[in-house]
Every structure is written in structure tokens, then in C-alpha cells.
Design a protein around this motif. Sequence first.
Motif, PDB file in Angstrom:
ATOM      1  N   GLU A   1       6.055   4.780   4.890  1.00 20.57           N
ATOM      2  CA  GLU A   1       6.632   5.926   5.584  1.00 20.57           C
ATOM      3  C   GLU A   1       8.124   6.025   5.292  1.00 20.57           C
ATOM      4  OE1 GLU A   1       5.620   5.606   9.693  1.00 20.57           O
ATOM      5  OE2 GLU A   1       3.470   5.879   9.319  1.00 20.57           O
TER       6      GLU A   1
ATOM      7  N   ASP B   1       0.876  -1.168   0.000  1.00 21.78           N
ATOM      8  CA  ASP B   1       0.000   0.000   0.000  1.00 21.78           C
ATOM      9  C   ASP B   1       0.918   1.226   0.000  1.00 21.78           C
ATOM     10  OD1 ASP B   1      -1.710   2.108   0.428  1.00 21.78           O
ATOM     11  OD2 ASP B   1      -2.922   1.068   1.928  1.00 21.78           O
TER      12      ASP B   1
ATOM     13  N   LYS C   1       0.649   4.204   2.395  1.00 25.12           N
ATOM     14  CA  LYS C   1       0.976   4.009   3.805  1.00 25.12           C
ATOM     15  C   LYS C   1       2.472   3.839   4.067  1.00 25.12           C
ATOM     16  CE  LYS C   1      -3.491   2.108   5.186  1.00 25.12           C
ATOM     17  NZ  LYS C   1      -4.209   0.940   5.755  1.00 25.12           N
TER      18      LYS C   1
ATOM     19  N   SER D   1       5.173  10.370   4.218  1.00 26.13           N
ATOM     20  CA  SER D   1       4.571   9.112   3.785  1.00 26.13           C
ATOM     21  C   SER D   1       4.082   9.233   2.351  1.00 26.13           C
ATOM     22  CB  SER D   1       3.389   8.753   4.688  1.00 26.13           C
ATOM     23  OG  SER D   1       2.283   9.585   4.403  1.00 26.13           O
TER      24      SER D   1
END
Length: 263
Positions: A185, A180, A183, A199
Motif C-alpha cells: 500500500e 507480495d 498487497k 495499492s
Amino acid sequence: MSIHSKEIIQEAWLLLKRAEAEKQSVSPLTELHPGMTVEDAYRIQLKAINEKVEGGRTITGKKIGLTSFAMQELLGVDQPDYGHLLDSMEVEPNGEIPLEQLFQPKVEGEIAFVLKKDLKGPDVTVEDVLDATEYVVPSLEIVDSRIRDWKIKLPDTIADNASCGLYVLGKEKFPLDGLDLAKIEMTLYKNGELMNSGSGADVLGHPANCVAWLANKLSEYDVTLKAGEIVLSGALSAAVEVREGDRFTAEFTELGNVSVSFK
């Protein structure tokens, strides 16, 4: 194209070319040519890139800039911009970059896409981008500017190849299965000290949104993103200034890290 635009394009192109040859920064192009448009600026960029390609360089991909809302607000714009990557710009991971070959570099951490299919706008979607991506890698972009003291407006940075200097790609390749990207970071370190973090959601909500924007923008110039090309999808946090002896590392969840040093 008006005669006035042709004159601006030729004069600005020559000025940037001389700056690069002499390693001397120049005044903002928008001060020298207040009438310069974004369209003029892209034509200046393309003129310079075409000359480099004719001289033997190869286009390896594109970079996307101004993907964060903070940077867009700073420059008073409502969309990103883009520049070209050339084979001469790639630096090996953990490589050392001589500062003398740059002007006023800064480092950013980004997610880089490598394509397995062509992407041609104007109606490219995020799903199209994900389907066309072979893998992603962690990357560092060394942004640089031939414009003195980074005093840039949007046409200045576009004409200057979106302030692109060099780039570094991580060694390990990551297919998109199970990732993903919004998401993921990133934390950026200079000489072991945490500088900032961000992110995937910080670049237009999702890095693939940036690539879709690029494919659609390029269609205005009848340009296609080609299979095999690299796309630097935009800085996940603020750029950090470079000094001699600095070492930068960007650490990404899921994607590992990538480093480079300056000498």
C-alpha cells in the motif's frame, strides 16, 4: 508508412522539440493532426529519444502509464502506454527540483523494478518478470506535459514520451523474496497532508502485470527490456499538482518512503 504519416511525425516532432526548447506549451497534437494514430505517436516519441541518445543521453529504462482502469476510461483506451527514461531525468531522493525546468508537473507514487535479466516479448509472463527482477524500490514520477492544460488524448501523451518528466528512486533496494507486490500500500503526502492512497493491486491487478505488458508491447518494435534498466510500473493513485515550495513523500508498506521538493 504513408507519406501522410511521415509528414505528421516530422511536424509533431518539431513542434514538441520547439516547445521544450522555448518552454512554451503547445496545442494538442491530435487537434493539429486529427489523423494521428497511436503508431504515429510512438514513432514521434522514438524519433525524439533517438535524437537525445545521439546527443549523448543514455536510456536508463522505461515508464508505464495509464495502468489504472480509471485513467484508461478517462482517455477512452483499453491498454497502458509507455515512455523512455533518460539519465537526465533522474533526481536524487530528497532532492530539490526547480519548477522553471518543467511545464505543468504532477507527482505520482509508483513501485520501480530494476532488472537483472533481459525481457523480450511477445510471450513474457508475470513469472518471467519476477524472475528477471533484481530488486524493487519506492519511487516518485514527476509527470509533465508539453501539451497545453493537459488536454491530451492517447496519441498526444504517447508522442510526448508518455508525459514523462523526471523520476526519483528510493535509496534502499528490496529483493522480491517474501514480498507480495499486489498487497503493498502507498500513501502520498504533499506538505505533510495526505493526498491519496493506492495499492499494487490498482495497476492491472499486480505491478508485474504492467512490466509483462511493456515487454510484450516493446517486442512490436523489436525492443528488449535490458538487464540494469529501471521500469516505473505505473501510478498507484492519482497524480497531484505541484506548486513552488511543495514537498512530496510517498510512503509504502514494506518499501519505506521516498521524497522530493520543488523550488
